[in-house]
Design an enzyme around this catalytic site. Structure first.
Site, mmCIF file in Angstrom:
data_model
loop_
_atom_site.group_PDB
_atom_site.id
_atom_site.type_symbol
_atom_site.label_atom_id
_atom_site.label_comp_id
_atom_site.label_asym_id
_atom_site.label_seq_id
_atom_site.Cartn_x
_atom_site.Cartn_y
_atom_site.Cartn_z
ATOM 1 N N GLU A 66 14.087 0.532 -4.726
ATOM 2 C CA GLU A 66 13.623 -0.721 -4.989
ATOM 3 C C GLU A 66 12.278 0.016 -5.575
ATOM 4 O OE1 GLU A 66 11.664 -3.665 -1.607
ATOM 5 O OE2 GLU A 66 12.581 -2.151 -1.097
ATOM 6 N N LYS A 120 14.294 -11.206 -4.686
ATOM 7 C CA LYS A 120 13.850 -10.701 -3.182
ATOM 8 C C LYS A 120 13.924 -11.913 -2.507
ATOM 9 C CE LYS A 120 12.417 -7.297 0.312
ATOM 10 N NZ LYS A 120 11.075 -6.353 0.503
ATOM 11 N N CYS A 176 16.311 -3.675 0.246
ATOM 12 C CA CYS A 176 15.616 -3.234 1.819
ATOM 13 C C CYS A 176 15.972 -4.450 2.924
ATOM 14 C CB CYS A 176 14.352 -3.588 1.416
ATOM 15 S SG CYS A 176 13.417 -2.009 2.774
#
Length: 349
Positions: free
Chosen positions: A69, A156, A190
């Site tokens: 990430e 995201k 994540c």
């Protein structure tokens, strides 16, 4: 399957691979997750480092390489950006300016360079970046094929906690799963991986190689990765950075809020934990908590069918007449402009 360590590469990260033996009757894919730190506030140098790591992975036969990430642009661990309720400091605003300058446009020259790297080393590349869209930033994953083509991106959709002050929210238009010769590849970033509905959407798209770039190095992360592999009947490739305090700018330029006085330059601030897990929940490689590393496994794609014989979450184990999901997969814009195709002209009388 036996874990076969490979001798350490001089001045390079540790590499491990899984020996599948000679009896596999289905195709295998060699996948590598990269565990390494960003060069913070220095995107050109980070791109150079990315190419070095990509070249090393390719030299070991990697066909798919997954980076952590926010590898390009950086994960601003420990920073508050000078924010408290009702107040933003001048120092925090300047910190955001520098962070914004380190982000990349998509498309843009850095994307072109990453595409060229993927083509040069003949690998499929999954890269975590900070995307700049005007003055809004997104935590994004970029996908490239082995011919050097940019396939697309995933933004995201839900930043966590204080991430929400610096990153925008992705929408349903960037939740792709790409059908490639290696298998169907997608990614969640994540703590998105803890969102059951997002995972279900990806399972419904047939994901087979589930990439999970992350910033979470806690032991409990491994439980989430194992659960996803079992739930989705897919391979899970989780890549995290391994960072020490010295990988970030020194104070007072950059401060780890509340902990700076307890840190030395060699203090570990993110311990990695990158891992590759099979559809049956077996750990194929990792987790690594030692340092920067290339972690690799040969993925026996036949494992997917064997796992889904037991449990196919959007197939024979689904109950759509009882439970179902709606995904709004269109882009959402805060502003829409409408106009007529032509304007009537009035003639003078």
């Amino acid at each position: 399957m036996a874990l076969v360590p490979t001798p350490a590469v001089n001045e390079g990260p540790l590499f491990a691979e899984v020996d599948m033996g000679d009896n596999s009757s289905t195709p295998t894919v060699r996948a590598t997750v990269v565990q390494a730190s960003t060069i913070f506030y220095d995107t050109p140098a980070t791109l150079v480092k990315a190419e070095r790591l990509l070249a090393e992975a390719a030299s070991y036969g990697a066909q798919l390489v997954v980076f952590p990430e926010a590898f390009i642009g950086g994960y601003p661990r420990g920073s508050t950006f000078g924010v408290s309720i009702g107040n933003r400091t001048a120092k925090g605003k300047e910190e955001f300016r520098k962070y914004h300058a380190s982000a990349i446009d998509v498309p843009g020259p850095e994307v072109d360079r990453l595409a060229a790297m993927a083509g040069k080393y003949k690998v499929y590349l999954v890269m975590g970046v900070i995307e700049r869209d005007g003055y809004t930033l997104y935590c994004t994953v970029l996908f490239f094929d082995s011919q050097g083509h940019f396939l697309g991106k995933h933004r995201k959709i839900m930043p966590t906690a204080l991430e929400r002050i610096i990153w925008g929210f992705g929408d349903g238009s960037t939740i792709p799963v790409y059908d490639t010769p290696l298998g169907k590849i997608g990614a969640a970033i994540c703590w998105e991986n803890r969102m059951p509905l997002l995972r279900t959407a990806m399972y419904a798209k047939g994901i087979e190689i589930y990439c999970a770039p992350t910033a979470d190095s806690r032991d409990v992360w491994q439980a989430s990765m194992t659960h996803i592999a079992l739930e989705g009947g897919c391979f899970v490739l989780s890549a995290n950075q391994f960072c020490r305090r010295k990988d970030y700018p020194p104070p007072p330029e950059y401060v780890f809020s509340g902990t700076e006085e307890d840190l030395t330059p060699d203090s570990i601030v993110c311990a990695g934990g990158s891992v590759i897990i099979s559809p049956s929940g077996a750990v194929l490689a990792g987790p690594n908590y030692v340092g920067e590393a290339l972690i690799s496994a040969d993925l026996d794609l036949g494992e997917i069918a064997r796992a889904k014989f037991d449990f196919d979450v959007v197939g024979h184990y689904a109950r759509p007449e009882v439970l179902s999901l709606i995904v709004r997969d269109h882009a959402v814009s805060p502003v829409s402009f409408t106009s007529t195709s032509s304007k009537a002209e009035s003639s003078p009388k």
